[in-house]
Design an enzyme around this catalytic site. Structure first.
Site, PDB file in Angstrom:
ATOM      1  N   PRO A 110       8.023   2.499  15.983  1.00  0.00           N
ATOM      2  CA  PRO A 110       7.973   2.195  14.553  1.00  0.00           C
ATOM      3  C   PRO A 110       6.927   1.107  14.287  1.00  0.00           C
ATOM      4  CG  PRO A 110       9.866   1.151  15.565  1.00  0.00           C
ATOM      5  CD  PRO A 110       9.223   1.970  16.639  1.00  0.00           C
ATOM      6  N   SER A 117       7.445 -10.118  18.090  1.00  0.00           N
ATOM      7  CA  SER A 117       7.383  -8.826  18.769  1.00  0.00           C
ATOM      8  C   SER A 117       8.418  -7.878  18.208  1.00  0.00           C
ATOM      9  CB  SER A 117       7.603  -9.013  20.267  1.00  0.00           C
ATOM     10  OG  SER A 117       8.987  -9.050  20.526  1.00  0.00           O
ATOM     11  N   LYS A 118       8.263  -6.619  18.577  1.00  0.00           N
ATOM     12  CA  LYS A 118       9.188  -5.594  18.110  1.00  0.00           C
ATOM     13  C   LYS A 118      10.611  -5.910  18.546  1.00  0.00           C
ATOM     14  CE  LYS A 118       5.796  -1.936  17.825  1.00  0.00           C
ATOM     15  NZ  LYS A 118       5.494  -0.538  17.949  1.00  0.00           N
ATOM     16  N   ARG A 119      10.732  -6.635  19.627  1.00  0.00           N
ATOM     17  CA  ARG A 119      12.067  -6.921  20.151  1.00  0.00           C
ATOM     18  C   ARG A 119      12.725  -8.116  19.473  1.00  0.00           C
ATOM     19  NH1 ARG A 119       9.037  -4.880  23.699  1.00  0.00           N
ATOM     20  NH2 ARG A 119       7.893  -6.806  23.998  1.00  0.00           N
TER      21      ARG A 119
END
Ligand code: GLU
Length: 508
Positions: free
Chosen positions: A16, A265-267
Site C-alpha cells: 500500500p 516506515s510502513k511498519r
C-alpha cells in the site's frame, strides 16, 4: 518557449502507498495544476519479485479518495501508453541495446557465487567502494574482459546475463536539485549498476529514465531516498544523448517518525497508534492488517491539508487550505530541506478543525448511518440541530454518537459519583416543582425555558449550580454535554418531564 509542465507519479505496486507516497503524489498534483501542466500515473512494476497483488488497485483507490486526479495514466490511458512498465519491456530492451552499442553499458555473466565472492573480498580488504565498479570490473566475467565471439556464444547459448552501466572513471558529476541546490558526486564512489536483468526486465533506473524521457517529463518530484540514484540518472541522460531533455529534479525531505528519529516506515503506524496509510489494507499474502485514515474517520480534505504541510510551508500564518488554495499557494521553492516529523496529534487537531467548520447538514448526513445502526431514525432537520450542538467536542464523525446518544435515549444509568455529590435530600422534590413550572412555558424554546428556570431558581432560594447540575444529571445521566437549555429544547417538553420524573423515582 518553455515546454509545458509534465510531471508524473510513479509508484511501485509493492504494497500500500504510505503517507510519504501520497505526499509525493500530492506535490506532483499541486505542481501540475499550478502550472496548467499534465500529471501522469505510471506504474513501475519491473521488480517482479516484490509485486503485491492488489497494491496497484489500492494506489488508484487511495489517490481517488484524496481527490488527486490524473491526466494520463495506467487507468485512463493517454498519448504515451502503455503506462505500466511491465508492458513496455521491448522498449527498454531496445534502449539498453543502444547503450551497449555506444559503449556505455556491457554484458555481465557473473554467477551469484562469483558476485558473493567479490562482495566477500571487498569486505575483507575494506575497499573504499565495495561494489561492482571500475576498480573490479576488469577481473569479472563480462563483455569487457571476454573476447567478442565468446560473449556472443554465451548469449546464444542462453547463459543468464545482466547489462551493467559502465560508470566513467574520475569524473565529478554535478547537478542541480530544486530543493537541495548544487550536488556533486565523484563517479569513483558509484557502481556499475545493473540496468537490465536476466529475467528480461529493466531495473528501476533504466526504465525510469527511459520513460521520463519518452513521456516528456519536465520535472521529477520524488522522495529524498532517490537522491543517491540521481548521479546515475544524470549519466544515463548523457549517455543516451538526452541531456537537453533532462527534467529538472526536486527531491523532497523524508517524512520522519513522530519523535523525529528516523524515517516514518510502513511498519510504524499501528505500532505507534496511528495510521500510516490512506485506506486500510490487508496484505493478501501475510494477512497482516493496517489501519487507514479513511476508516479512522479522517476527511480527505483534512488529510490533504496535513500532508501538504509535511515538508512545505506557505510562509504565512494560514493553516487551512482547500485543494484550490493549495494549488494557488504551492511552490517547490517553499519545500524544506530537512525531514519533516509526522505529528499524529496535529493530524487529529486538523480533523477536528475541519469537522467543526463543516456544514451541519453535511455532518448530519455522514452521522445518520451511525445513528440508524443504533436503532434510531431521526429526521434530517432534527439530526442537524443535534450535530450543531455537539460537534465542538468531536474529532471524528464516530465521536458524535458518544457526544449525543442522550438525545436519542434516556439515561440508562446515572453517574454514581455525581449522584452522591449532586443529588441531595430534597433534590427530587425541587425537581418535581421545576417540572410543574416547565409545564407552563408557553412555547418550549431555549429562551423561554431559560427564563422560566431562572425565575424558578431565584424563587426557590437554592443555588443555581445545585439545580442545574441535578437537572443535567436527570436529563443526560452525566455531567457533560452541550448547554442544558439547548438540550431541553431539543428533547422537548414531554421528554424532559419524563426524564426528570424517572430520575426522581430512581435517585432517592
Ligand atoms: N518507482 C519509484 C518508487 O516507487 C519511483 C521513484 C521516482 O519517482 O523516480 O518510488
Amino acid at each position: 518557449m518553455a515546454s509545458p509542465v509534465r510531471v508524473r507519479f510513479a509508484p511501485s505496486p509493492t504494497g500500500p502507498l504510505h503517507i510519504g507516497g501520497v505526499r509525493t503524489a500530492l506535490y506532483n498534483y499541486l505542481f501540475a495544476r499550478k502550472h496548467g501542466g499534465a500529471l501522469v500515473l505510471r506504474i513501475e512494476d519491473t521488480d517482479r519479485s516484490r509485486l503485491v497483488p492488489g497494491a496497484e488497485q489500492y494506489i488508484l483507490d487511495s489517490l481517488k479518495w484524496c481527490g488527486i486526479d490524473f491526466d494520463e495514466g495506467v487507468h485512463i490511458g493517454g498519448p504515451f501508453a502503455p503506462y505500466r512498465q511491465s508492458e513496455r519491456k521491448e522498449i527498454y530492451r531496445e534502449y539498453v541495446g543502444s547503450l551497449i552499442r555506444s559503449g556505455h553499458a556491457y554484458y555481465a555473466f557473473d554467477t551469484p557465487e562469483a558476485l558473493e565472492e567479490l562482495r566477500r573480498q571487498l569486505e575483507e580488504s575494506n575497499a573504499e567502494n565495495k561494489s561492482y565498479s571500475v576498480a573490479v570490473r576488469q577481473r569479472m566475467n563480462n563483455s569487457l574482459t571476454l573476447p567478442p565471439d565468446e560473449v556472443e556464444r554465451l548469449i546464444s547459448d542462453g547463459t543468464p546475463y545482466v547489462v551493467r552501466f559502465l560508470m566513467p572513471e574520475n569524473e565529478t558529476i554535478r547537478f542541480h536539485d530544486i530543493i537541495r541546490g548544487e550536488v556533486e558526486v565523484s563517479s569513483n564512489l558509484l557502481d556499475d549498476k545493473v540496468l537490465f536483468k536476466s529475467d528480461g526486465m529493466p531495473t528501476y533506473h533504466l526504465a525510469n529514465v527511459v520513460d521520463d524521457y519518452l513521456m516528456k517529463i519536465t520535472h521529477v518530484i520524488r522522495g529524498e531516498e532517490w537522491l543517491p540514484s540521481l548521479p546515475l540518472h544524470v549519466l544515463l541522460y548523457r549517455s543516451f544523448g538526452w541531456e537537453r531533455e533532462m527534467p529538472l529534479f526536486a527531491h523532497m525531505p523524508l517524512t520522519l517518525k513522530p519523535d523525529g528519529k528516523g524515517k516514518l516506515s510502513k511498519r510504524d503506524g499501528d505500532r505507534l497508534g496511528f495510521p500510516v496509510f490512506p485506506l486500510e489494507w490487508r496484505n493478501p499474502v501475510t494477512g497482516e492488517f493496517s489501519s487507514g485514515y479513511r476508516e479512522s474517520g479522517y476527511f480527505p480534505d483534512a488529510f490533504i491539508n496535513i500532508l501538504a504541510f509535511l515538508g512545505w510551508n506557505p510562509g504565512t500564518e494560514q493553516e487551512f487550505y482547500s485543494m484550490e488554495e493549495l494549488i494557488e499557494a504551492f511552490s517547490l521553492e517553499r519545500v524544506g530541506k530537512s525531514g519533516s516529523r509526522f505529528d499524529p496529534e496535529k493530524a487529529k487537531w486538523y480533523n477536528h478543525q475541519y469537522l467543526i467548520r463543516k456544514d451541519n447538514n453535511e455532518l448530519a448526513a455522514l452521522f445518520l448511518p451511525i445513528v440508524m445502526e443504533k436503532g434510531f431514525e431521526p429526521s434530517p432537520e432534527h439530526l442537524t440541530v443535534i450535530v450543531g450542538l455537539v460537534k465542538e467536542r468531536a474529532t471524528f464523525i464516530n465521536d458524535l454518537w458518544e457526544q449525543s446518544h442522550f438525545f436519542f435515549r434516556p439515561p440508562a444509568t446515572y453517574d454514581q459519583e455525581l449522584v452522591s455529590k449532586r443529588w441531595k435530600e430534597g433534590t427530587g422534590a425541587t425537581m418535581l416543582l421545576l417540572c410543574d413550572e416547565l409545564k407552563t412555558v408557553p412555547s418550549f424554546t431555549k429562551e423561554a425555558i431559560e427564563a422560566t428556570t431562572k425565575t424558578f431558581i431565584e424563587g426557590s432560594g437554592l443555588g443555581t449550580g445545585h439545580v442545574l447540575n441535578a437537572l443535567r444529571l436527570a436529563l443526560v445521566g452525566s455531567g457533560t454535554g452541550p448547554g442544558i437549555y439547548d438540550v431541553m429544547q431539543v428533547l422537548g417538553r414531554e421528554e424532559v418531564i419524563l426524564r426528570i420524573r424517572n430520575a426522581v423515582s430512581q435517585l432517592k
